[in-house]
Design a protein around this motif. Sequence first.
Motif, PDB file in Angstrom:
ATOM      1  N   ASP A   2      74.466  87.347 -39.947  1.00 45.47           N
ATOM      2  CA  ASP A   2      74.159  88.780 -39.962  1.00 45.47           C
ATOM      3  C   ASP A   2      74.684  89.460 -41.223  1.00 45.47           C
ATOM      4  OD1 ASP A   2      72.867  88.875 -37.436  1.00 45.47           O
ATOM      5  OD2 ASP A   2      74.806  88.855 -36.431  1.00 45.47           O
ATOM      6  N   ASN A  51      65.017  94.411 -48.241  1.00 41.93           N
ATOM      7  CA  ASN A  51      65.850  94.931 -47.148  1.00 41.93           C
ATOM      8  C   ASN A  51      65.270  96.219 -46.572  1.00 41.93           C
ATOM      9  OD1 ASN A  51      67.724  92.857 -47.275  1.00 41.93           O
ATOM     10  ND2 ASN A  51      69.076  93.936 -48.675  1.00 41.93           N
ATOM     11  N   THR A  52      64.784  97.084 -47.436  1.00 41.55           N
ATOM     12  CA  THR A  52      64.172  98.332 -46.972  1.00 41.55           C
ATOM     13  C   THR A  52      62.898  98.045 -46.194  1.00 41.55           C
ATOM     14  OG1 THR A  52      65.079  99.531 -48.873  1.00 41.55           O
ATOM     15  CG2 THR A  52      63.236 100.555 -47.708  1.00 41.55           C
ATOM     16  N   GLU A  69      62.106  95.256 -44.552  1.00 45.93           N
ATOM     17  CA  GLU A  69      62.416  94.646 -43.260  1.00 45.93           C
ATOM     18  C   GLU A  69      63.014  95.657 -42.288  1.00 45.93           C
ATOM     19  OE1 GLU A  69      63.009  90.021 -44.794  1.00 45.93           O
ATOM     20  OE2 GLU A  69      64.774  91.209 -44.253  1.00 45.93           O
ATOM     21  N   LYS A  70      63.759  96.615 -42.796  1.00 43.38           N
ATOM     22  CA  LYS A  70      64.288  97.668 -41.912  1.00 43.38           C
ATOM     23  C   LYS A  70      63.139  98.512 -41.369  1.00 43.38           C
ATOM     24  CE  LYS A  70      67.708  99.956 -39.998  1.00 43.38           C
ATOM     25  NZ  LYS A  70      66.966 100.967 -39.244  1.00 43.38           N
ATOM     26  N   THR A  77      61.465  96.507 -38.538  1.00 47.58           N
ATOM     27  CA  THR A  77      62.229  96.478 -37.284  1.00 47.58           C
ATOM     28  C   THR A  77      62.246  97.845 -36.618  1.00 47.58           C
ATOM     29  OG1 THR A  77      64.316  96.821 -38.485  1.00 47.58           O
ATOM     30  CG2 THR A  77      63.668  94.557 -38.016  1.00 47.58           C
ATOM     31  N   ASP A  78      62.260  98.906 -37.412  1.00 46.48           N
ATOM     32  CA  ASP A  78      62.187 100.260 -36.842  1.00 46.48           C
ATOM     33  C   ASP A  78      60.856 100.482 -36.137  1.00 46.48           C
ATOM     34  OD1 ASP A  78      64.706 100.898 -37.702  1.00 46.48           O
ATOM     35  OD2 ASP A  78      64.062 102.083 -39.430  1.00 46.48           O
ATOM     36  N   CYS A 125      70.326  89.405 -48.363  1.00 49.02           N
ATOM     37  CA  CYS A 125      69.293  89.834 -47.411  1.00 49.02           C
ATOM     38  C   CYS A 125      69.547  89.350 -45.983  1.00 49.02           C
ATOM     39  CB  CYS A 125      67.916  89.375 -47.880  1.00 49.02           C
ATOM     40  SG  CYS A 125      67.424  90.037 -49.486  1.00 49.02           S
ATOM     41  N   THR A 184      70.964  90.574 -42.555  1.00 50.48           N
ATOM     42  CA  THR A 184      71.328  91.811 -41.875  1.00 50.48           C
ATOM     43  C   THR A 184      71.247  91.597 -40.371  1.00 50.48           C
ATOM     44  OG1 THR A 184      69.030  92.608 -41.891  1.00 50.48           O
ATOM     45  CG2 THR A 184      70.418  93.234 -43.768  1.00 50.48           C
ATOM     46  N   HIS A 198      69.621  93.235 -38.242  1.00 50.23           N
ATOM     47  CA  HIS A 198      68.262  93.444 -37.734  1.00 50.23           C
ATOM     48  C   HIS A 198      67.277  92.400 -38.275  1.00 50.23           C
ATOM     49  CE1 HIS A 198      68.638  95.873 -41.458  1.00 50.23           C
ATOM     50  NE2 HIS A 198      67.417  95.457 -41.696  1.00 50.23           N
ATOM     51  N   ALA A 199      67.650  91.698 -39.340  1.00 51.87           N
ATOM     52  CA  ALA A 199      66.778  90.647 -39.882  1.00 51.87           C
ATOM     53  C   ALA A 199      67.653  89.498 -40.372  1.00 51.87           C
ATOM     54  CB  ALA A 199      65.919  91.194 -41.018  1.00 51.87           C
TER      55      ALA A 199
END
Length: 267
Positions: free
Chosen positions: A8, A150-151, A153-154, A157-158, A217, A219, A221-222
């Motif tokens: 993570d 990263n942006t 993938e966020k 997930t959002d 990369c 995180t 969430h990913a």
Amino acid sequence: MSKQYRIDDGSSFRIKDVNPDDTGEFKRREEAEEATRADLERLAELQERFYIDNRKSLLVVLQAMDTGGKDGTIKHVFSGLNPVGCQVTSFKKPTHEEMDHDFLWRINRALPPRGTIGIFNRSHYEDVLIVRVHDLVPKAIWSRRYEHINTFEKLLTDENTIILKFFLHISKDEQKKRLEARLKDREKTWKFDPNDLKERQHWDDYQDAFENVIRRCSTPHAPWYVVPANKKWFRNYVVANAITRTLSKLDLKVPKPDFDPAKIKVV
């Protein structure tokens, strides 16, 4: 067991700390294969409910060195799923059309819709891997792509896409064995590409690039899973177990009908 290979926060990750020959708690291949079969049976059930629930999508990203086992993983882990709710996309060298857009354009077009499991054989990470190793674009360009990824993938997930990323980690000696096996076996010779030998000369550069990807990369969430993949049977287990565990945690529901079934008469 797959949880121990999940990252993570990759800020302190070192690729040399992961033994590609690791088989976790399994001492025998048969034990792992039995556990994998159980997970795959459960995964088939979960996929059906996931498709019916239709509230989220699942994106599975597979990255590896040449011969790392991306195709084999897809064959062994996903072949038992219902094709209606599963799609595989293999990313090759960008076409002229794709080159005329930003590096994420072709990725956006291949994203799985809700209720679907999408598998990427290679992915947007090629644009910070091969592009970096072969200096295809200036460092000023590829170095800012980590933040873009990263942006991106966020955002996914959002918007209800679950992301699981797997780096299938093999040793240089194992790659040599697999390349030689392709040359010796007529059934596998078609998979051999002389260019693989040229890429092999950049082994250390690719290891550095993969290490940086996981550091930059990974995180919550990913997450990245760094999968010991010298033993194909253990690789299959880790990937299958991670996906099954993830879907098992979802509150999957069967939609209620907008009519009263008791009042319907079939004649």
